[in-house]
Design a protein around this motif. Sequence first.
Motif, PDB file in Angstrom:
ATOM      1  N   ARG A   1      -5.255   1.133 -28.228  1.00 19.80           N
ATOM      2  CA  ARG A   1      -4.867   1.771 -26.971  1.00 19.80           C
ATOM      3  C   ARG A   1      -4.573   0.699 -25.935  1.00 19.80           C
ATOM      4  O   ARG A   1      -5.113  -0.408 -26.002  1.00 19.80           O
ATOM      5  CB  ARG A   1      -5.978   2.702 -26.471  1.00 19.80           C
ATOM      6  N   ILE A   2      -3.724   1.069 -24.987  1.00 18.98           N
ATOM      7  CA  ILE A   2      -3.341   0.151 -23.916  1.00 18.98           C
ATOM      8  C   ILE A   2      -2.888   0.985 -22.730  1.00 18.98           C
ATOM      9  O   ILE A   2      -2.446   2.129 -22.904  1.00 18.98           O
ATOM     10  CB  ILE A   2      -2.225  -0.807 -24.410  1.00 18.98           C
ATOM     11  N   ASP A   3      -3.013   0.428 -21.540  1.00 17.16           N
ATOM     12  CA  ASP A   3      -2.508   1.115 -20.352  1.00 17.16           C
ATOM     13  C   ASP A   3      -1.838   0.100 -19.443  1.00 17.16           C
ATOM     14  O   ASP A   3      -2.062  -1.106 -19.569  1.00 17.16           O
ATOM     15  CB  ASP A   3      -3.637   1.839 -19.611  1.00 17.16           C
ATOM     16  N   THR A   4      -1.028   0.608 -18.541  1.00 13.53           N
ATOM     17  CA  THR A   4      -0.373  -0.266 -17.565  1.00 13.53           C
ATOM     18  C   THR A   4       0.036   0.546 -16.349  1.00 13.53           C
ATOM     19  O   THR A   4       0.027   1.775 -16.373  1.00 13.53           O
ATOM     20  CB  THR A   4       0.845  -1.001 -18.188  1.00 13.53           C
ATOM     21  N   HIS A   5       0.403  -0.151 -15.320  1.00  9.91           N
ATOM     22  CA  HIS A   5       0.911   0.465 -14.099  1.00  9.91           C
ATOM     23  C   HIS A   5       2.311   1.009 -14.385  1.00  9.91           C
ATOM     24  O   HIS A   5       3.085   0.392 -15.118  1.00  9.91           O
ATOM     25  CB  HIS A   5       0.966  -0.591 -12.988  1.00  9.91           C
ATOM     26  N   GLN A   6       2.623   2.130 -13.791  1.00  4.50           N
ATOM     27  CA  GLN A   6       3.931   2.768 -13.980  1.00  4.50           C
ATOM     28  C   GLN A   6       5.091   1.812 -13.682  1.00  4.50           C
ATOM     29  O   GLN A   6       6.127   1.854 -14.341  1.00  4.50           O
ATOM     30  CB  GLN A   6       4.026   4.010 -13.079  1.00  4.50           C
ATOM     31  N   LYS A   7       4.901   0.911 -12.716  1.00  5.39           N
ATOM     32  CA  LYS A   7       5.984   0.012 -12.297  1.00  5.39           C
ATOM     33  C   LYS A   7       6.009  -1.321 -13.052  1.00  5.39           C
ATOM     34  O   LYS A   7       6.861  -2.160 -12.787  1.00  5.39           O
ATOM     35  CB  LYS A   7       5.884  -0.263 -10.800  1.00  5.39           C
ATOM     36  N   ASN A   8       5.087  -1.522 -13.989  1.00  6.78           N
ATOM     37  CA  ASN A   8       5.046  -2.778 -14.737  1.00  6.78           C
ATOM     38  C   ASN A   8       6.056  -2.694 -15.886  1.00  6.78           C
ATOM     39  O   ASN A   8       5.729  -2.415 -17.030  1.00  6.78           O
ATOM     40  CB  ASN A   8       3.637  -3.064 -15.254  1.00  6.78           C
TER      41      ASN A   8
END
Length: 166
Positions: free
Chosen positions: A126-133
Amino acid sequence: MEIKIANKNNIKSILEIINQAKLYMKEINLNQWDETYPNTQTISYDIENDINYILVDNEKIIGTFVLIFGEDETYKNIEGSWKTNSSYGTLHRVAIHNDYKGKNLAKLILDFSMEKALEKNIHSLRIDTHQKNLSMKRFIEKSNFDYCGIIYVSDGTPRIAFEKTF
């Protein structure tokens, strides 16, 4: 090129790479990382818990990331749904030295992480990031992660979350 577990002697080089990423984020008006996070304490904690890895090329640290196995507190609640309900690995704080960007090093990180997961009989990352990245989103999509929903980090800001099964 090799990937190895970081140690306390690597903190300065890791922070240099993290600070390059922070500056880049600031330049593009992205508030994913700031002056307070990630910081020396964050990196020290990761190293003490043997979850911080470094990419090394000719004895120079050119990348850093965190790989965690086990439940990630941030991922307990999701607006959406995860692909699996089984054990998973999580990638956090992925950063590459400015001089080495665009050389497909993130793929090395992903391949290494999947190999480590399989050694533990785990078939999900799993991974997550900022919408704008946008650069991280490109890596995530190129690596065939599936969008799962929105999670919220400790300060309450939303992140888009993904999972890859293998």
